[in-house]
Scaffold this active site. Structure first.
Site, PDB file in Angstrom:
ATOM      1  N   ASP A 211      -9.743  -4.777  -4.740  1.00 57.25           N
ATOM      2  CA  ASP A 211      -8.957  -4.176  -3.658  1.00 57.25           C
ATOM      3  C   ASP A 211      -9.826  -3.323  -2.738  1.00 57.25           C
ATOM      4  OD1 ASP A 211      -5.975  -3.292  -2.789  1.00 57.25           O
ATOM      5  OD2 ASP A 211      -7.286  -1.552  -2.794  1.00 57.25           O
TER       6      ASP A 211
ATOM      7  N   HIS B 132      -8.180  -5.242   0.077  1.00 60.18           N
ATOM      8  CA  HIS B 132      -6.935  -4.525   0.333  1.00 60.18           C
ATOM      9  C   HIS B 132      -6.144  -5.085   1.509  1.00 60.18           C
ATOM     10  CE1 HIS B 132      -4.210  -1.176  -0.122  1.00 60.18           C
ATOM     11  NE2 HIS B 132      -4.327  -0.865   1.162  1.00 60.18           N
TER      12      HIS B 132
ATOM     13  N   SER C  54       0.831  -1.197   0.000  1.00 62.16           N
ATOM     14  CA  SER C  54       0.000   0.000   0.000  1.00 62.16           C
ATOM     15  C   SER C  54       0.872   1.256   0.000  1.00 62.16           C
ATOM     16  CB  SER C  54      -0.943  -0.058   1.208  1.00 62.16           C
ATOM     17  OG  SER C  54      -1.941   0.930   1.136  1.00 62.16           O
TER      18      SER C  54
END
Length: 310
Positions: free
Chosen positions: A237, A292, A115
């Site tokens: 995601d 995610h 990320s």
């Protein structure tokens, strides 16, 4: 809310601004898991609003497949402190990982970054003349973020993606990490004027940075030392927006997705991405069904995108 976050982050980050020799010694001792000659050193970098615990599972898998692999899990700018300005994070993290990333007697280094951590690692690769062989970016907003994610709504409830540029594209807004890589396709003039991080890395900033845009093109030269760039993302995601940003894609002004190859900074090879791709050093992977928060706990992702490069 924003002032409270700033004050909380400021208090927590003070531990990183002790004398640098203390920071380096303390963090390396804390973060280095093991060491063995003969394997590449793996560095894990966590994402926003999280910490080193994110990579416990992947570290276990690394040791399972390659026992005694040297591993460093970065334990800096964790949780709320991850909202700190990106260059501040890069500067302090660089002081810890630079000895690893420039060790000429080692087998090399592998970066596995998740990320926001993917952007931190991208910057580290630009500022350090490194020995990194492989950079694995797990759903990183490498070309920016533009979306009403749960995170955005929680911390900035008064704003939507259409108007938050009024905050992020200010000097004050650039003190927040997410503001540093907010890439509004409808406000590119302001983005190039105010973005002190992403626009600099992309060589798009109106403010000339001699390390990025100067004759030496230092950032470009360092970034191109990579042997393998592994880009990982997927349509489910739910946070990185667009998800194709993990593959260096981004919206145009009509909010249609332009892939990496159609981006301005790719066409002019502003930071070496076109050259890397032409030499077969970029590998893109797309996985469906992975939200995610699951990229760093998925066995298939590890076996496909990390294990082959150890």
């Amino acid at each position: 809310m924003l002032d409270l976050l700033r004050e909380t982050a400021k208090r927590k980050q003070m531990k990183y601004f002790a004398p640098m020799n203390v920071v380096i010694c303390g963090c390396v001792l804390l973060c280095t898991i093991s060491y063995s000659v003969g394997y590449k050193h793996v560095i894990f970098m966590h994402g926003i609003l999280s910490g080193p615990i994110e990579f416990n599972y992947y570290n276990e898998l690394v040791q399972q497949y390659h026992p005694n692999t040297p591993v460093t899990i970065v334990d800096m700018f964790d949780y709320l402190v991850s909202l700190t300005n990106m260059w501040t994070q890069v500067e302090n993290i660089s002081a810890v990982v630079k000895p690893i990333m420039t060790n000429t007697t080692s087998e090399g280094t592998i970066l596995v970054c998740f990320s926001q951590g993917g952007l931190i690692c991208r910057a580290l690769l630009s500022v350090i003349p490194h020995n990194v062989e492989t950079f694995v970016s797990l759903s990183g907003p490498l070309s920016g973020q533009f979306g009403d994610s749960v995170f955005l709504k929680y911390f900035f409830p008064k704003y939507l993606k259409e108007n938050i540029y009024k905050l992020f594209y200010t000097d004050y807004g650039q003190t927040y990490s997410i503001g540093n890589y907010w890439n509004d396709p409808h406000q590119q003039t302001l983005y190039k004027k105010f973005s002190t991080f992403l626009a600099v890395l992309n060589n798009q900033s109106d403010v000339v940075n001699p390390r990025s845009q100067g004759l030496s093109r230092e950032y470009r030269h360092n970034f191109m030392r990579l042997k393998n760039l592994i880009l990982v993302g997927g349509p489910d995601d739910g946070v990185i927006t667009p998800w194709q940003a993990g593959h260096f894609g981004m919206y145009n002004e009509s909010e249609a997705i332009l892939p990496m190859e159609e981006q301005e900074w790719y066409k002019n090879d502003a930071f070496g991405l076109k050259t890397l791709n032409s030499q077969g050093r970029i590998h893109r992977f797309t996985f469906s069904g992975i939200p995610h928060r699951s990229w760093h706990s998925n066995l298939t992702v590890f076996e496909t995108c990390i294990k082959p490069w150890l």
